[in-house]
Design a protein around this motif. Sequence first.
Motif, PDB file in Angstrom:
ATOM      1  N   SER A 245       0.829  -1.199   0.000  1.00 48.88           N
ATOM      2  CA  SER A 245       0.000   0.000   0.000  1.00 48.88           C
ATOM      3  C   SER A 245       0.869   1.256   0.000  1.00 48.88           C
ATOM      4  O   SER A 245       2.073   1.200   0.291  1.00 48.88           O
ATOM      5  N   ALA A 246       0.247   2.398  -0.308  1.00 46.63           N
ATOM      6  CA  ALA A 246       0.981   3.663  -0.329  1.00 46.63           C
ATOM      7  C   ALA A 246       1.553   3.989   1.050  1.00 46.63           C
ATOM      8  O   ALA A 246       2.704   4.417   1.181  1.00 46.63           O
ATOM      9  N   THR A 247       0.740   3.773   2.096  1.00 46.87           N
ATOM     10  CA  THR A 247       1.208   4.057   3.452  1.00 46.87           C
ATOM     11  C   THR A 247       2.358   3.150   3.846  1.00 46.87           C
ATOM     12  O   THR A 247       3.367   3.603   4.397  1.00 46.87           O
ATOM     13  N   GLU A 248       2.224   1.856   3.556  1.00 49.86           N
ATOM     14  CA  GLU A 248       3.284   0.915   3.917  1.00 49.86           C
ATOM     15  C   GLU A 248       4.548   1.183   3.107  1.00 49.86           C
ATOM     16  O   GLU A 248       5.664   1.081   3.633  1.00 49.86           O
ATOM     17  N   SER A 249       4.389   1.552   1.850  1.00 51.33           N
ATOM     18  CA  SER A 249       5.554   1.846   1.007  1.00 51.33           C
ATOM     19  C   SER A 249       6.301   3.076   1.519  1.00 51.33           C
ATOM     20  O   SER A 249       7.534   3.106   1.538  1.00 51.33           O
ATOM     21  N   GLY A 250       5.550   4.110   1.936  1.00 52.67           N
ATOM     22  CA  GLY A 250       6.199   5.281   2.512  1.00 52.67           C
ATOM     23  C   GLY A 250       6.920   4.956   3.806  1.00 52.67           C
ATOM     24  O   GLY A 250       8.011   5.469   4.077  1.00 52.67           O
ATOM     25  N   THR A 251       6.303   4.081   4.605  1.00 51.45           N
ATOM     26  CA  THR A 251       6.944   3.650   5.853  1.00 51.45           C
ATOM     27  C   THR A 251       8.218   2.870   5.566  1.00 51.45           C
ATOM     28  O   THR A 251       9.211   2.979   6.301  1.00 51.45           O
ATOM     29  N   MET A 252       8.209   2.090   4.495  1.00 53.37           N
ATOM     30  CA  MET A 252       9.415   1.339   4.114  1.00 53.37           C
ATOM     31  C   MET A 252      10.585   2.272   3.840  1.00 53.37           C
ATOM     32  O   MET A 252      11.713   2.018   4.266  1.00 53.37           O
ATOM     33  N   LEU A 253      10.320   3.361   3.124  1.00 56.13           N
ATOM     34  CA  LEU A 253      11.390   4.329   2.865  1.00 56.13           C
ATOM     35  C   LEU A 253      11.900   4.922   4.168  1.00 56.13           C
ATOM     36  O   LEU A 253      13.113   5.068   4.365  1.00 56.13           O
ATOM     37  N   SER A 254      10.990   5.268   5.061  1.00 52.87           N
ATOM     38  CA  SER A 254      11.399   5.820   6.346  1.00 52.87           C
ATOM     39  C   SER A 254      12.248   4.832   7.128  1.00 52.87           C
ATOM     40  O   SER A 254      13.262   5.206   7.736  1.00 52.87           O
ATOM     41  N   VAL A 255      11.845   3.553   7.120  1.00 53.90           N
ATOM     42  CA  VAL A 255      12.615   2.531   7.824  1.00 53.90           C
ATOM     43  C   VAL A 255      13.999   2.378   7.209  1.00 53.90           C
ATOM     44  O   VAL A 255      15.010   2.279   7.917  1.00 53.90           O
ATOM     45  N   LEU A 256      14.051   2.354   5.883  1.00 56.86           N
ATOM     46  CA  LEU A 256      15.346   2.252   5.213  1.00 56.86           C
ATOM     47  C   LEU A 256      16.274   3.390   5.640  1.00 56.86           C
ATOM     48  O   LEU A 256      17.448   3.169   5.965  1.00 56.86           O
TER      49      LEU A 256
END
Length: 408
Positions: A245-256
């Motif tokens: 999802s868009a939210t999860e994908s944005g969170t992935m970038l933040s985690v990275l």
Amino acid sequence: MHTTRTRRLQARYLIGLMLLAVNLRAAITCVGPVLEPLRSSYHLSSAATSVLTALPIVCLGVFAAVAPPLGARLGSEKTITAALLLVFLGVLVRSVAAPAALFAGTILTGAGIATGNVLVPAVIKQRFPGRIGSLTGLVMMLMAVSGAVAAASALPLDHAGGLGAVLAVWAVPAALATAVWGSLAHTNTRRPLPSPAAAVRPAQEARLSRSPLAWAVAAFLGIVSLLFYTLTAWLPEIMQGQGFSATESGTMLSVLLTLGIPFGLAVPTTAARRSDQRVLVAAVVGAKVAGLAGIFLIPEAGWLWMVILGFATGSAFPLAMTLISLRTPDPATAARLSGMAQTCGYLLAATGPLGVGLLHTLTGGWNIPLLLLLLLVVPETAAGLAAARPGFVVSRGKVSDAPVREPA
């Protein structure tokens, strides 16, 4: 009394470096998570969106070339003050709800960040010559922190206050940093960095550009930056294309970006204590291959690849920046090598977000762009291993066989 004044001045420079670091990444990383809202709100085409993602990196390359002569002529303190003022103004201009303001503000912000980026190694080498590794690590860590915070807060800020809030909030740390460096410029009594234009500097700089080691540093920084800024710009959309999802994908970038924080501190410190950094290069590129190949082959394990890429991207850029200081014998040479490496490196890096965006538009998917990023690890490895071998790039265009090591 003199010792007390010196310590106070050193403390002010340390605070200044920390505030400078906070402003060297956040204004760029906050854009990736809100690309789709920006595209919709400003009615941007796919090509215009790709240009927007590449524009900050183009500015980093173009304006990096002017930082060393400006630092030599005005002094690093005044030059950094002017750079931070550009970031402040650019962030405010970019927040105006108009496409022209969006692009103009991005150029101003990129120009300021480019100038600050170039002068960081020279300032550290000049003001803290015995703490190159630890302070480079601190700067890299704070850049990673601010970048992660900017990426993580972008969507919540968009929901709460709109795109203007996402783009304008970073004017606050820019204003604070401008004030601190303006104070340093006002009270500094030391001479600025020697001018590259003085005496025999033009011939020396030309010879520096013929050094294979200098070009290896530039190429390594360039490909590292290309991969980092490409992932920063497009990773949320890449992972959405893989079913997240868009939210999860944005969170992935933040985690990275967040995972890069401890490595941004540890890698420069470790690198400065070694005469040869090739083992570190091998570890970084190996992790990068694993992460990119994982997204391509087993996308459902996306969170695992974020962890691996977090180590790889969080370590690669700090290592490349540390090599600029470790491969130079003095602050003036560090400024020239930094300007050369970042000009060439960021101009190369700018092709990444633009090229990947256009390639995605042409192919309609992310497999071909991911394969391209994976192939780029090959020249990154070659350049990194060459840049990490012991020695100095000197103004005579030769490589000294005297390695640089920081006390353990």
